[in-house]
Design an enzyme around this catalytic site. Structure first.
Site, short mmCIF file in Angstrom:
data_model
loop_
_atom_site.label_atom_id
_atom_site.label_comp_id
_atom_site.label_asym_id
_atom_site.label_seq_id
_atom_site.Cartn_x
_atom_site.Cartn_y
_atom_site.Cartn_z
N HIS A 199 0.80 -1.23 0.00
CA HIS A 199 0.00 0.00 0.00
C HIS A 199 0.83 1.27 0.00
CE1 HIS A 199 0.15 1.34 4.35
NE2 HIS A 199 0.67 0.13 4.44
N CYS A 324 1.17 4.49 12.65
CA CYS A 324 1.27 3.55 13.78
C CYS A 324 1.59 4.27 15.08
CB CYS A 324 2.36 2.51 13.50
SG CYS A 324 1.96 1.44 12.10
#
Length: 379
Positions: A199, A324
């Site tokens: 991605h 993240c």
């Protein structure tokens, strides 16, 4: 919304999406099944493996498909530790590694491994001298991220590998931010393991590639695993891998032209900030030691989260660090690793460009940042 967060994720390339649909409907068999439908899926899978081997100029036998960068990092590191070429329990890594590597290192420490975390200098680089100082006779692995996802610096992984190789130290590198943006074939041949994620180069989420030197006698992380020659469990995502392969081919074919365009967009952004020169800082190094599409910066006296929210309110999507890390109260890892703390570290935010970024939007964003700075200074 004008999107400036391509370092977090990219939209799925439309041609890759078409291939995903075709593979899902025409090659739906389990690649482990022995019937004709399974064989068709297995043949497609192996053709994708061959293509990544060609793009990266590595041995096909070392290419494994994963669910993305995090899994690839985890399994790649564990494969190297299972195949270490000398006795020892010491690992060296960077202080600004992706959370998938950092969290694994903390887990390994709890299991008795010793881990040294190398800081970044003010330019965001790991010095070979600091690595050399950290190496011990019992050092068995070095894991250093190739491209920093927050400030875009490129670590000297090839030089690190050249230093470590004669000492019997295995090398892993996280190439999630760099594949499809700069050529990796020379670097790929110099390390023992690396990982990439679909991605990040306009492939589907949930897809990735890990490479482990096939000359190493690694052991499966989970005993009894049969998929991907024991590298990972679970039915292989053949349609996703086919789409990722198409996206990789396209990204690889336009590296030079896209890189030149991103350099130009970066210059346009800096020029648009000229009226507040001295009131902002762009972190990291200059020149060829950085990814031009990632700009980590701060507006002096302003918190990065406030800047991000104000940009969002005005229709611009930027970030305060890696996806993240979003939501944590701690500063971006890169800031801490560079010795930047407190209010200065909390001022960090990231802008990242992609294929759909146009010059007019970059200019508009630069003017918005300048306006935010000027308005705040006037209060």
């Amino acid at each position: 919304m004008k999107y400036f967060d391509y370092a977090a994720t990219c939209p799925l390339d439309r041609e890759a999406a078409d291939i995903y649909i075709k593979a899902s409907t025409d090659y739906f068999g389990n690649s482990q099944s022995l019937h004709e439908a399974g064989s068709a899926a297995a043949n497609l899978l192996e053709s994708c493996r061959q293509e990544f081997s060609r793009l990266l100029d590595v041995e096909e036998a070392g290419v494994y498909f994963t669910s993305g960068g995090s899994e690839g990092n985890h399994l790649g590191i564990m494969a190297l530790l299972s195949a270490k070429t000398k006795m020892g329990n010491h690992i060296i890594t960077g202080a600004a590694e992706h959370s998938s590597v950092y969290n694994l290192m903390k887990k390994l420490e709890a299991e008795g491994w010793e881990v040294t975390y190398l800081p970044l200098d003010r330019d965001g680089l790991i010095k070979i001298e600091s690595l050399a100082h950290a190496v011990r006779p019992e050092t068995v692995l070095v894991s250093i991220q190739h491209g920093n996802p927050e400030i875009g610096t490129l670590q000297p992984v090839k030089k690190i590998a050249e230093y470590c190789r004669p000492k019997g130290i295995l090398i892993h590198t996280d190439c999630v931010q760099t594949f499809g943006k700069i050529p990796l074939d020379s670097l790929a041949r110099s390390v023992d393991a690396f990982s990439i994620s679909g991605h990040k180069f306009y492939g589907p989420k949930g897809t990735g590639v890990a490479y482990v030197n096939p000359k190493l006698a690694w052991k499966p992380y989970i005993d009894g695993t049969v998929h991907e020659k024991g590298f990972r469990p679970g039915t292989v995502n053949v349609p996703g891998i086919a789409a990722m392969t198409a996206a990789a081919q396209k990204a690889h074919s336009i590296i030079k032209t896209e890189n030149d365009r991103l350099h130009k967009l970066r210059t346009i952004l800096v020029n648009a900030l000229a009226e507040i020169n001295g009131s902002f800082e762009i972190f990291g190094t200059e020149g060829e030691e950085r990814l031009p599409g990632i700009v980590g910066m701060a507006l002096h006296g302003l918190e990065g989260q406030m800047v991000m929210l104000e940009c969002n309110r005005r229709g611009f999507a930027i970030s305060t660090g890696t996806a993240c890390h979003t939501g944590m109260l701690t500063p971006a890892k890169s800031m801490t690793a560079m010795g930047i703390n407190g209010k200065e570290a909390k001022g960090f935010f990231r802008i990242s460009f992609g294929r759909d970024t146009v010059e007019e939007d970059v200019t508009e964003l630069g003017k918005l940042l300048a306006a935010i700075t000027s308005r705040t200074a006037a209060v």
